[in-house]
Design an enzyme around this catalytic site. Sequence first.
Site, PDB file in Angstrom:
ATOM      1  N   LYS A 161     -17.924  -6.930 -32.418  1.00  0.00           N
ATOM      2  CA  LYS A 161     -18.153  -8.155 -31.639  1.00  0.00           C
ATOM      3  C   LYS A 161     -18.760  -9.173 -32.594  1.00  0.00           C
ATOM      4  O   LYS A 161     -19.953  -9.152 -32.882  1.00  0.00           O
ATOM      5  CB  LYS A 161     -19.113  -7.848 -30.488  1.00  0.00           C
TER       6      LYS A 161
ATOM      7  N   GLU B 272     -30.619  -4.899 -38.489  1.00  0.00           N
ATOM      8  CA  GLU B 272     -30.937  -5.781 -39.626  1.00  0.00           C
ATOM      9  C   GLU B 272     -31.310  -7.127 -39.024  1.00  0.00           C
ATOM     10  O   GLU B 272     -30.458  -7.793 -38.420  1.00  0.00           O
ATOM     11  CB  GLU B 272     -29.719  -5.956 -40.541  1.00  0.00           C
TER      12      GLU B 272
ATOM     13  N   CYS C 175     -30.524 -14.651 -44.199  1.00  0.00           N
ATOM     14  CA  CYS C 175     -31.664 -13.827 -43.804  1.00  0.00           C
ATOM     15  C   CYS C 175     -32.610 -13.646 -44.977  1.00  0.00           C
ATOM     16  O   CYS C 175     -33.795 -13.409 -44.790  1.00  0.00           O
ATOM     17  CB  CYS C 175     -31.185 -12.485 -43.286  1.00  0.00           C
TER      18      CYS C 175
ATOM     19  N   GLU D 299     -39.628 -17.407 -38.700  1.00  0.00           N
ATOM     20  CA  GLU D 299     -38.326 -17.681 -39.324  1.00  0.00           C
ATOM     21  C   GLU D 299     -37.781 -18.999 -38.771  1.00  0.00           C
ATOM     22  O   GLU D 299     -37.684 -19.172 -37.562  1.00  0.00           O
ATOM     23  CB  GLU D 299     -37.341 -16.544 -39.023  1.00  0.00           C
TER      24      GLU D 299
HETATM   25  P1  NAD Z   1     -28.443 -13.580 -32.836  1.00  0.00           P
HETATM   26  O1  NAD Z   1     -29.452 -12.502 -32.721  1.00  0.00           O
HETATM   27  O2  NAD Z   1     -28.536 -14.728 -31.928  1.00  0.00           O
HETATM   28  O3  NAD Z   1     -26.975 -12.988 -32.631  1.00  0.00           O
HETATM   29  C1  NAD Z   1     -26.481 -11.919 -33.418  1.00  0.00           C
HETATM   30  C2  NAD Z   1     -25.363 -11.238 -32.666  1.00  0.00           C
HETATM   31  O4  NAD Z   1     -25.903 -10.610 -31.498  1.00  0.00           O
HETATM   32  C3  NAD Z   1     -24.260 -12.185 -32.163  1.00  0.00           C
HETATM   33  O5  NAD Z   1     -23.008 -11.558 -32.277  1.00  0.00           O
HETATM   34  C4  NAD Z   1     -24.637 -12.368 -30.696  1.00  0.00           C
HETATM   35  O6  NAD Z   1     -23.537 -12.692 -29.883  1.00  0.00           O
HETATM   36  C5  NAD Z   1     -25.162 -10.984 -30.360  1.00  0.00           C
HETATM   37  N1  NAD Z   1     -26.033 -10.951 -29.177  1.00  0.00           N
HETATM   38  C6  NAD Z   1     -26.835 -11.938 -28.696  1.00  0.00           C
HETATM   39  N2  NAD Z   1     -27.460 -11.528 -27.575  1.00  0.00           N
HETATM   40  C7  NAD Z   1     -27.057 -10.257 -27.337  1.00  0.00           C
HETATM   41  C8  NAD Z   1     -27.340  -9.298 -26.327  1.00  0.00           C
HETATM   42  N3  NAD Z   1     -28.184  -9.568 -25.334  1.00  0.00           N
HETATM   43  N4  NAD Z   1     -26.755  -8.098 -26.418  1.00  0.00           N
HETATM   44  C9  NAD Z   1     -25.916  -7.806 -27.434  1.00  0.00           C
HETATM   45  N5  NAD Z   1     -25.581  -8.672 -28.408  1.00  0.00           N
HETATM   46  C10 NAD Z   1     -26.157  -9.889 -28.372  1.00  0.00           C
HETATM   47  O7  NAD Z   1     -28.467 -14.024 -34.375  1.00  0.00           O
HETATM   48  P2  NAD Z   1     -27.652 -15.182 -35.083  1.00  0.00           P
HETATM   49  O8  NAD Z   1     -28.205 -16.494 -34.647  1.00  0.00           O
HETATM   50  O9  NAD Z   1     -26.182 -14.940 -34.938  1.00  0.00           O
HETATM   51  O10 NAD Z   1     -28.009 -14.928 -36.624  1.00  0.00           O
HETATM   52  C11 NAD Z   1     -29.174 -15.379 -37.219  1.00  0.00           C
HETATM   53  C12 NAD Z   1     -30.192 -14.276 -37.324  1.00  0.00           C
HETATM   54  O11 NAD Z   1     -29.615 -13.157 -37.991  1.00  0.00           O
HETATM   55  C13 NAD Z   1     -31.390 -14.650 -38.156  1.00  0.00           C
HETATM   56  O12 NAD Z   1     -32.557 -14.179 -37.528  1.00  0.00           O
HETATM   57  C14 NAD Z   1     -31.172 -13.930 -39.469  1.00  0.00           C
HETATM   58  O13 NAD Z   1     -32.339 -13.644 -40.201  1.00  0.00           O
HETATM   59  C15 NAD Z   1     -30.493 -12.697 -39.003  1.00  0.00           C
HETATM   60  N6  NAD Z   1     -29.740 -12.061 -40.067  1.00  0.00           N
HETATM   61  C16 NAD Z   1     -30.246 -10.913 -40.615  1.00  0.00           C
HETATM   62  C17 NAD Z   1     -29.588 -10.294 -41.675  1.00  0.00           C
HETATM   63  C18 NAD Z   1     -30.123  -9.048 -42.279  1.00  0.00           C
HETATM   64  O14 NAD Z   1     -29.360  -8.337 -42.926  1.00  0.00           O
HETATM   65  N7  NAD Z   1     -31.394  -8.727 -42.116  1.00  0.00           N
HETATM   66  C19 NAD Z   1     -28.398 -10.853 -42.157  1.00  0.00           C
HETATM   67  C20 NAD Z   1     -27.922 -12.018 -41.575  1.00  0.00           C
HETATM   68  C21 NAD Z   1     -28.600 -12.612 -40.531  1.00  0.00           C
END
Ligand code: NAD
Length: 500
Positions: free
Chosen positions: A180, A255, A289, A390
């Site tokens: 997804k 992550e 990230c 963040e």
């Molecule tokens: P997000 O948490 O909003 O979304 C991530 C994913 O989760 C998306 O596909 C979203 O649709 C899904 N999602 C959202 N709500 C959900 C739910 N209730 N149930 C299941 N899935 C759900 O994050 P984002 O805005 O897409 O990305 C930015 C964040 O990701 C930042 O905090 C960044 O630090 C983090 N990030 C971490 C790493 C790492 O390896 N540590 C790498 C890249 C990004």
Amino acid sequence: MATATAPREFKNFLNGEWLEARGGRALEDRNPANAEELVGIFPASGKEDVALAVDAAKAAFHRWRLTPAPKRAEILFRAAEILLHRKEEYARDMTREMGKVLAETRGDVQEAIDMTYLMAGEGRRLFGQTTPSELPSKFAMSVRVPAGIAGLITPWNFPMAIPSWKAAPALVCGNTAVLKPAEDTPLSAYHFAQALAEAGLPAGVLNVVFGEGPEAGAAILDHPAVNVISFTGSTEVGRIVSQACAPSFKKCHLEMGGKNIIVVMEDANIDLAVDGALWGAFGTTGQRCTAASRIAVQKGVYREFAEKFIERAKSLRVGDGLNPATQMGPCISETQLKTVMKYVEIGRGEGAKLASGGHRLEGGAYAKGWFHEPTVFTDCDPQMRVCQEEIFGPVVCLIPFRTFEDAMAIANGVTYGLSASLYTRDVNLAFRAQRDFETGIVYVNAPTIGAEVHLPFGGTKNTGNGHRESGLAALDFYSDYKTLYVDYSDRLQRAQIDNA
Ligand code: NAD
């Protein structure tokens, strides 16, 4: 009726076919540099679509797990070749949907290529352990078996790299999967799945369900047949994922967010540190990230560093990532831009000194996009919210410090633990920092960003839950060890008893 200018409509990838979602709702994939440009229309899938995807993954699992790993790997190898061939096309599409500059989207596709080749190689290894038994005429070893049906949930900031980090090791280990991708960047995941399909991946082995997190994502978490979840995204959503996995004991890899730091010592090569800090803070518009959002500088060189850094930040060319002259693209969305603007206000309110930037870029070439100036706060207190939370945008906080010990306390004084960096020429400090930073990744004389696919990737504290992505560590998540004993002594032998 479709016209030459009509945006392309995309479908889910279920059981080897591209199929409409059941609910019929759609999500728009828009260009953050020009929100009027509709890159594509993707399904907003629901529970039913996820159920179909999981059914397909279940049906494919028994054949796929029995397909020899080197044969599974050959498909990955062919997919990597296809990605390589289409790198430029995919990078351009990624810049259109995600905004980062072409050099970086090429890097993102390259990372997917690297990961897919790496895991193709692992198909001929996937080592277990062979070890002597404590009893005579007894053979002992462990082998890797697939962990099961994997649900893969990914963010928008590395739209092809992160899906590949999850899917390539999952598939080579013999799992089947439902991916997804993030709502904002579905096209790059579509391209990745397309490459695997063209490479000959059997139907149902990888299924892609486009849609929103609380619907499609949550349906994956809730499905009883999915027993492995790998999630990359915010800490806030990671907590929801972790809680959803707990009741049914799903194996869960998280992550999450970061608040990464670059520490610059007085003996450092200051120009090198400025170069690194600029790339670490404003690369990908600060939306990595691992982005450096705190830069701690020892007092003796603080003014020199700050002056040079601010001058360079001011001169960064912001614009459409497709323009070769652009050095920093837009924020991913209006929501993300608003978050950045909110944190600029928070920083000002807390007394951080706004040394450059601080505003949304509007009008002219910026009129239709989500652009923000590269922003530098100076003389920050490490306890300020802008130094603790963040932000995920082009905002960086400069923090002065006195001693190495002070710098370590500042570095570790946050709830996250992803990446940290030290600039110094003192080998002892370099090794002390490697020992003392409480992060999953440490750099010396390089910024906080720049992970390579053959090493473990992940963080501590609120960044991760102990698993690692990438490298051989990924195999440990996507496979389970099965331990095998063969007793060929022809008599009952009792471990710990007969040989004591
Ligand atoms: P997000 O948490 O909003 O979304 C991530 C994913 O989760 C998306 O596909 C979203 O649709 C899904 N999602 C959202 N709500 C959900 C739910 N209730 N149930 C299941 N899935 C759900 O994050 P984002 O805005 O897409 O990305 C930015 C964040 O990701 C930042 O905090 C960044 O630090 C983090 N990030 C971490 C790493 C790492 O390896 N540590 C790498 C890249 C990004």
